[in-house]
Design an enzyme around this catalytic site. Structure first.
Site, PDB file in Angstrom:
ATOM      1  N   ASP A 202       0.863  -1.241   0.036  1.00 22.61           N
ATOM      2  CA  ASP A 202       0.083   0.031  -0.050  1.00 22.61           C
ATOM      3  C   ASP A 202       0.792   1.281   0.170  1.00 22.61           C
ATOM      4  O   ASP A 202       1.845   1.340   1.070  1.00 22.61           O
ATOM      5  CB  ASP A 202      -0.989   0.158   1.250  1.00 22.61           C
ATOM      6  CG  ASP A 202      -1.990   0.878   1.394  1.00 22.61           C
ATOM      7  OD1 ASP A 202      -3.263   0.552   0.706  1.00 22.61           O
ATOM      8  OD2 ASP A 202      -1.872   2.139   1.461  1.00 22.61           O
ATOM      9  N   ASN A 210      -2.844  12.698  -4.658  1.00 18.69           N
ATOM     10  CA  ASN A 210      -3.543  12.767  -5.841  1.00 18.69           C
ATOM     11  C   ASN A 210      -4.199  14.420  -5.350  1.00 18.69           C
ATOM     12  O   ASN A 210      -4.364  15.278  -6.098  1.00 18.69           O
ATOM     13  CB  ASN A 210      -4.741  11.779  -5.634  1.00 18.69           C
ATOM     14  CG  ASN A 210      -4.530  10.773  -6.453  1.00 18.69           C
ATOM     15  OD1 ASN A 210      -3.702  10.869  -7.228  1.00 18.69           O
ATOM     16  ND2 ASN A 210      -5.134   9.550  -5.741  1.00 18.69           N
ATOM     17  N   HIS A 215      -4.836  13.649 -10.019  1.00 16.81           N
ATOM     18  CA  HIS A 215      -4.998  12.245 -10.618  1.00 16.81           C
ATOM     19  C   HIS A 215      -3.713  11.850 -11.456  1.00 16.81           C
ATOM     20  O   HIS A 215      -3.592  10.742 -11.714  1.00 16.81           O
ATOM     21  CB  HIS A 215      -6.229  11.956 -10.546  1.00 16.81           C
ATOM     22  CG  HIS A 215      -7.151  12.040  -9.580  1.00 16.81           C
ATOM     23  ND1 HIS A 215      -7.304  10.922  -8.511  1.00 16.81           N
ATOM     24  CD2 HIS A 215      -7.873  12.819  -8.981  1.00 16.81           C
ATOM     25  CE1 HIS A 215      -8.096  11.273  -7.631  1.00 16.81           C
ATOM     26  NE2 HIS A 215      -8.626  12.430  -7.792  1.00 16.81           N
ATOM     27  N   ASP A 219      -1.483   8.681 -11.160  1.00 21.01           N
ATOM     28  CA  ASP A 219      -1.558   7.621 -12.062  1.00 21.01           C
ATOM     29  C   ASP A 219      -0.140   7.298 -12.305  1.00 21.01           C
ATOM     30  O   ASP A 219       0.303   6.255 -12.675  1.00 21.01           O
ATOM     31  CB  ASP A 219      -2.535   7.760 -13.381  1.00 21.01           C
ATOM     32  CG  ASP A 219      -3.884   7.895 -13.183  1.00 21.01           C
ATOM     33  OD1 ASP A 219      -4.161   7.358 -11.960  1.00 21.01           O
ATOM     34  OD2 ASP A 219      -4.641   8.161 -13.863  1.00 21.01           O
ATOM     35  N   GLU A 245      -4.310   2.311  -4.549  1.00 19.77           N
ATOM     36  CA  GLU A 245      -2.921   2.210  -4.427  1.00 19.77           C
ATOM     37  C   GLU A 245      -2.591   0.832  -3.773  1.00 19.77           C
ATOM     38  O   GLU A 245      -1.409   0.809  -3.374  1.00 19.77           O
ATOM     39  CB  GLU A 245      -2.568   3.400  -3.466  1.00 19.77           C
ATOM     40  CG  GLU A 245      -3.149   3.349  -2.027  1.00 19.77           C
ATOM     41  CD  GLU A 245      -4.336   3.829  -1.926  1.00 19.77           C
ATOM     42  OE1 GLU A 245      -4.743   4.308  -0.557  1.00 19.77           O
ATOM     43  OE2 GLU A 245      -5.152   4.017  -2.746  1.00 19.77           O
TER      44      GLU A 245
END
Length: 316
Positions: A202, A210, A215, A219, A245
């Site tokens: 994680d 973000n 975003h 990404d 994530e």
């Protein structure tokens, strides 16, 4: 013609890549009756790539044989030992070697890091109509393989997706059970004791990434982490993105220390990587051994608790 239709129908009824490869060699064997037909894939690092047998039917064999996905890579033949296959891959053309028997090699496009070939051995050179038949079957195979990839892989990272995990988990536990029953056998003795391990990964404070950078940058972080994972793990370790994530690894190791070492390698690699605009990020990891009779949910629960423990004690 009915035989061809039946074989193609069987080929396109498969639900995963392994079954598709087995069906492909069976189809070629049924249609042309060669001495042997096989699919080989290049695996391992670029400086130590080896040939993995994905599916092979030899003389008199009714069921295709394969190398285990967890085979020791150093026991496999090197790419350089089969120049005809290398020539087919580099030229992306059909290559042929004529001798007492004829070997005809067709390139299969996986990706640049995992070259693949279909190799057909016959008593005499393949006539043009047989080559054309194989080429047509391979076009269908590649198209269907692309459909499987579309359904099995995360569109952003190209890692395996959540829907493929349960089947892989059950296949791994079945293989582990078979290995344990052969513990006194010679192969088991040589290989040593191994077991399966499930890890959950994680990204720490990913929401902050973000919220701060947007975003699109988020990404890019996910994509780059997926590349780091590919670089850190072995060819047979199965890498997944479950969404957001959260990433998952299913691997086979000789014990807890080996599993921890592999995951620590990823943690260090991630912490030391400079992500564009974001800078440095860290990850928290929890892992557990897959137990006899385990279920995906049971293993996930243990690994998930370990991730929360990591996050509660400083992350990274």
């Amino acid at each position: 013609m009915p035989e061809l239709v039946d074989n193609l129908a069987d080929l396109t009824s498969q639900k995963d890549r392994d079954a598709l490869e087995l069906a492909l060699v069976s189809t070629i064997k049924d249609l042309l009756v060669p001495t042997s037909v096989a699919i080989y894939r290049g695996v391992g690092d670029r400086d130590n790539q080896r040939w993995l047998t994905c599916a092979r039917l030899g003389p008199g064999e009714l069921v295709p044989s394969t190398d285990s996905a967890w085979v020791n890579i150093d026991t496999l033949p090197k790419l350089a030992e089969f120049p005809l296959r290398q020539q087919a891959i580099e030229s992306q053309q059909v290559t042929e070697q004529i001798g007492q028997t004829t070997r005809t090699v067709f390139p299969l496009a996986w990706n640049q890091d995992a070259p693949g070939v279909l190799e057909v051995t016959t008593a005499s050179p393949l006539p043009p109509e047989s080559r054309n038949l194989i080429a047509g079957v391979l076009r269908l195979y590649r198209n269907f393989q692309s459909l499987l990839d579309y359904g099995e892989r995360d569109t952003l990272t190209e890692l395996l997706n959540r829907k493929t995990f349960d089947g892989a988990f059950m296949k791994a536990t079945v293989e582990q059970h078979k290995a344990s029953t052969a513990e006194q056998g010679e192969r088991r003795h040589e290989a040593g004791t191994t077991s399966y391990w499930l890890a959950m990964i994680d990204i720490d404070h990913f929401k902050r990434v973000n919220d701060t950078y947007g975003h699109l940058i988020g990404d890019e972080v996910l994509l780059l982490l997926a590349r780091l994972m590919r670089a850190c793990f072995r060819f047979h370790d199965q890498l997944y993105r479950f969404g957001g994530e959260e990433f998952v690894v299913l691997m086979r190791c000789s014990g807890e220390a080996e599993a921890a070492h592999a995951l620590e390698r990823l943690r260090l690699s991630t912490a030391g990587h400079l992500f564009p605009q974001v800078g440095h990020i860290t990850i928290s990891i929890g892992f557990t051994e897959v137990r006899a009779g385990d279920t995906p949910s049971g293993a996930f629960e243990r690994a998930d608790k370990a991730v929360y423990h990591a996050k509660a004690h400083g992350r990274n």
